[in-house]
Design a protein around this motif. Structure first.
Motif, PDB file in Angstrom:
ATOM      1  N   LEU A   6       7.118  -1.775   4.944  1.00  0.00           N
ATOM      2  CA  LEU A   6       6.828  -2.125   6.334  1.00  0.00           C
ATOM      3  C   LEU A   6       5.747  -3.196   6.359  1.00  0.00           C
ATOM      4  CD1 LEU A   6       6.881  -1.561   9.455  1.00  0.00           C
ATOM      5  CD2 LEU A   6       5.096   0.151   9.016  1.00  0.00           C
ATOM      6  N   LEU A   7       5.970  -4.272   7.100  1.00  0.00           N
ATOM      7  CA  LEU A   7       4.961  -5.300   7.328  1.00  0.00           C
ATOM      8  C   LEU A   7       4.457  -5.145   8.747  1.00  0.00           C
ATOM      9  CD1 LEU A   7       7.391  -6.768   5.450  1.00  0.00           C
ATOM     10  CD2 LEU A   7       5.604  -8.509   5.381  1.00  0.00           C
ATOM     11  N   ALA A  46       6.296   6.680  10.179  1.00  0.00           N
ATOM     12  CA  ALA A  46       7.662   6.554   9.672  1.00  0.00           C
ATOM     13  C   ALA A  46       7.666   6.061   8.233  1.00  0.00           C
ATOM     14  CB  ALA A  46       8.449   5.591  10.561  1.00  0.00           C
ATOM     15  N   ALA A  47       6.792   5.103   7.916  1.00  0.00           N
ATOM     16  CA  ALA A  47       6.724   4.588   6.548  1.00  0.00           C
ATOM     17  C   ALA A  47       6.235   5.663   5.586  1.00  0.00           C
ATOM     18  CB  ALA A  47       5.804   3.362   6.503  1.00  0.00           C
ATOM     19  N   MET A 103       0.845  -1.186   0.000  1.00  0.00           N
ATOM     20  CA  MET A 103       0.000   0.000   0.000  1.00  0.00           C
ATOM     21  C   MET A 103       0.888   1.246   0.000  1.00  0.00           C
ATOM     22  SD  MET A 103      -2.720   1.268   2.910  1.00  0.00           S
ATOM     23  CE  MET A 103      -3.424  -0.377   3.019  1.00  0.00           C
ATOM     24  N   ASN A 104       0.654   2.102  -0.960  1.00  0.00           N
ATOM     25  CA  ASN A 104       1.365   3.368  -1.011  1.00  0.00           C
ATOM     26  C   ASN A 104       0.702   4.336  -0.025  1.00  0.00           C
ATOM     27  OD1 ASN A 104       1.967   6.160  -1.951  1.00  0.00           O
ATOM     28  ND2 ASN A 104       3.167   5.080  -3.489  1.00  0.00           N
ATOM     29  N   LEU A 105       1.499   4.945   0.846  1.00  0.00           N
ATOM     30  CA  LEU A 105       0.969   5.799   1.903  1.00  0.00           C
ATOM     31  C   LEU A 105       1.074   7.282   1.584  1.00  0.00           C
ATOM     32  CD1 LEU A 105       2.449   3.904   4.989  1.00  0.00           C
ATOM     33  CD2 LEU A 105       0.143   3.719   4.036  1.00  0.00           C
ATOM     34  N   ASP A 161       6.399   1.572   1.486  1.00  0.00           N
ATOM     35  CA  ASP A 161       5.088   0.949   1.345  1.00  0.00           C
ATOM     36  C   ASP A 161       4.693   0.256   2.641  1.00  0.00           C
ATOM     37  OD1 ASP A 161       4.810   1.782  -1.271  1.00  0.00           O
ATOM     38  OD2 ASP A 161       5.589  -0.069  -2.116  1.00  0.00           O
ATOM     39  N   LEU A 162       3.416  -0.109   2.731  1.00  0.00           N
ATOM     40  CA  LEU A 162       2.891  -0.823   3.896  1.00  0.00           C
ATOM     41  C   LEU A 162       2.160  -2.064   3.434  1.00  0.00           C
ATOM     42  CD1 LEU A 162       2.107  -0.989   6.967  1.00  0.00           C
ATOM     43  CD2 LEU A 162       0.034   0.289   6.332  1.00  0.00           C
ATOM     44  N   LEU A 163       2.414  -3.186   4.116  1.00  0.00           N
ATOM     45  CA  LEU A 163       1.659  -4.414   3.881  1.00  0.00           C
ATOM     46  C   LEU A 163       1.122  -4.883   5.221  1.00  0.00           C
ATOM     47  CD1 LEU A 163       0.737  -6.655   1.953  1.00  0.00           C
ATOM     48  CD2 LEU A 163       2.885  -7.853   2.441  1.00  0.00           C
ATOM     49  N   MET A 164      -0.212  -4.828   5.369  1.00  0.00           N
ATOM     50  CA  MET A 164      -0.851  -5.319   6.585  1.00  0.00           C
ATOM     51  C   MET A 164      -0.983  -6.832   6.467  1.00  0.00           C
ATOM     52  SD  MET A 164      -1.619  -2.450   8.350  1.00  0.00           S
ATOM     53  CE  MET A 164      -3.153  -2.297   9.244  1.00  0.00           C
ATOM     54  N   VAL A 165      -0.518  -7.553   7.481  1.00  0.00           N
ATOM     55  CA  VAL A 165      -0.535  -9.007   7.431  1.00  0.00           C
ATOM     56  C   VAL A 165      -1.113  -9.553   8.732  1.00  0.00           C
ATOM     57  CG1 VAL A 165       1.457  -9.081   5.907  1.00  0.00           C
ATOM     58  CG2 VAL A 165       1.796  -9.210   8.374  1.00  0.00           C
TER      59      VAL A 165
END
Length: 378
Positions: free
Chosen positions: A286-287, A333-334, A1-3, A340-344
């Motif tokens: 970031l995960l 921070a991301a 995900m682009n923040l 990018d961000l990946l929610m897992v």
């Protein structure tokens, strides 16, 4: 995900008021029920120390958001200060206010007042979004389009409204392809899409792709869908767009997880290594597992943006540092590092085991072989 869409929220220091509200219109009382729920949240913000002008700004955002039938949620973030950067998606005035309608109600209504906006629940419901551009070409004309906010929700089935950004071109095929490629490259450099979808005339599409610089040519997919005419149903074009975007999202998630679980040394797991990577500007993705990270707090130095487990580890004397929720601090921070961000979840996005210590991990940006500062710092 682009923040990137969150950057305006971090261009102004806190405190912030964050509200998640069930904005659903019931069959009987409808808007009146929403008003009752908001009044309870309003009192909660005031009890936590939010200033009256800030609360009034949130109330105005709730009031002016057009009601829709069915189940919806509303996320509102307000700050009592002018925004630093000009952004047409954020309301100006004495308060900076960002409002987003959610596709479903939040798990519970909530109102929080703190150093950072509490964006994690919004991002968790959004799912993985992929930014994209769509180009429709023929031998003598072309248009470049994007979804609303330059993104599409791949966790749902509904395509976001499409708006035309640019169109036109000369009749000569090569000149036309070069014109569209130049416009597309400029937009891509500004918006950073993760995939570019080309539709319309196949020969014109191939010629266009040849004119793109390698950095965008590698992210381009040529489809076999013709451009819809003025009276044609655009369903086929929208369907192939959703398919390409969903496939890109899966490939992106699989690639990130593969790198996280690999032995190449380009990923770290756990709070301490991730903080070291952020403080050295080395995080690419970031995960984050909100359940595994729940309740964890960090120290944030607003001036430098540095994060630490202990206040004493921050630069200077640390007197300006504030305690914040780890999930909000890491997302900030991301966003500010263009990561990018990946929610897992603990099970991973493909149901394979994922040992995400502390509920957090990071894939690192490519580093020269001699530069292993993160490993040394940890």
């Amino acid at each position: 995900m682009n923040l990137r869409f969150l950057r305006p929220l971090y261009d102004t220091p806190g405190p912030w008021a964050t509200v998640y509200l069930d904005d659903s219109l019931g069959a009987e009382r409808g808007r009146a029920d929403v008003g009752l729920r908001w009044r309870a949240l309003r009192e909660a913000l005031l009890r936590q120390g939010a200033a009256e002008p800030m609360v009034a700004a949130v109330e105005e955002a709730v009031r002016v958001t057009p009601p829709e039938n069915g189940q919806h949620g509303l996320a509102v973030f307000a700050n009592a200060g002018e925004r630093v950067r000009d952004d047409p998606g954020v309301q100006a005035g004495p308060d900076l206010v960002h409002t987003e309608v959610m596709a479903a109600p939040p798990p519970a209504d909530s109102a929080e007042y703190g150093v950072l906006p509490h964006v994690a629940p919004l991002l968790a419901q959004r799912g993985q979004r992929i930014s994209w551009l769509r180009v429709v070409v023929d031998p003598a004309s072309g248009s470049i389009e994007s979804a609303d906010s330059s993104s599409i929700d791949v966790s749902g089935s509904e395509i976001q409204p499409i708006r035309k950004i640019v169109s036109g071109g000369r009749s000569d095929r090569l000149d036309h392809a070069q014109d569209v490629a130049a416009e597309l490259t400029g937009l891509a450099d500004t918006m950073g899409p993760e995939v570019i979808i080309v539709a319309g005339d196949a020969e014109a599409g191939r010629l266009l792709i040849q004119q793109l610089p390698p950095r965008w040519r590698s992210k381009t997919v040529l489809t076999d869908v013709d451009a819809p005419g003025p009276e044609d149903d655009p369903t086929a074009l929208d369907a192939v767009t959703a398919q390409v975007v969903a496939q890109t999202a899966r490939q992106h998630a699989d690639g990130v997880l593969h790198r996280l679980q690999g032995d190449d040394g380009d990923a770290v797991i756990g709070i301490a290594p991730v903080l070291a990577a952020f403080n050295l500007s080395q995080v690419e993705t970031l995960l984050l597992d909100p359940i595994g990270l729940a309740g964890t707090v960090l120290w944030l130095d607003p001036a430098s943006g540095q994060l630490a487990h202990d206040q004493a580890d921050l630069p200077g004397d640390g007197t300006s540092a504030r305690q914040v929720l780890a999930e909000d601090a890491l997302i900030r921070a991301a966003a500010t590092a263009d990561a990018d961000l990946l929610m897992v979840t603990a099970a991973g996005t493909d149901r394979s085991p994922l040992d995400l210590v502390d509920g957090v991990g990071a894939v690192l940006r490519p580093q020269p072989a001699h530069d292993r500062r993160v490993t040394e710092a940890v």
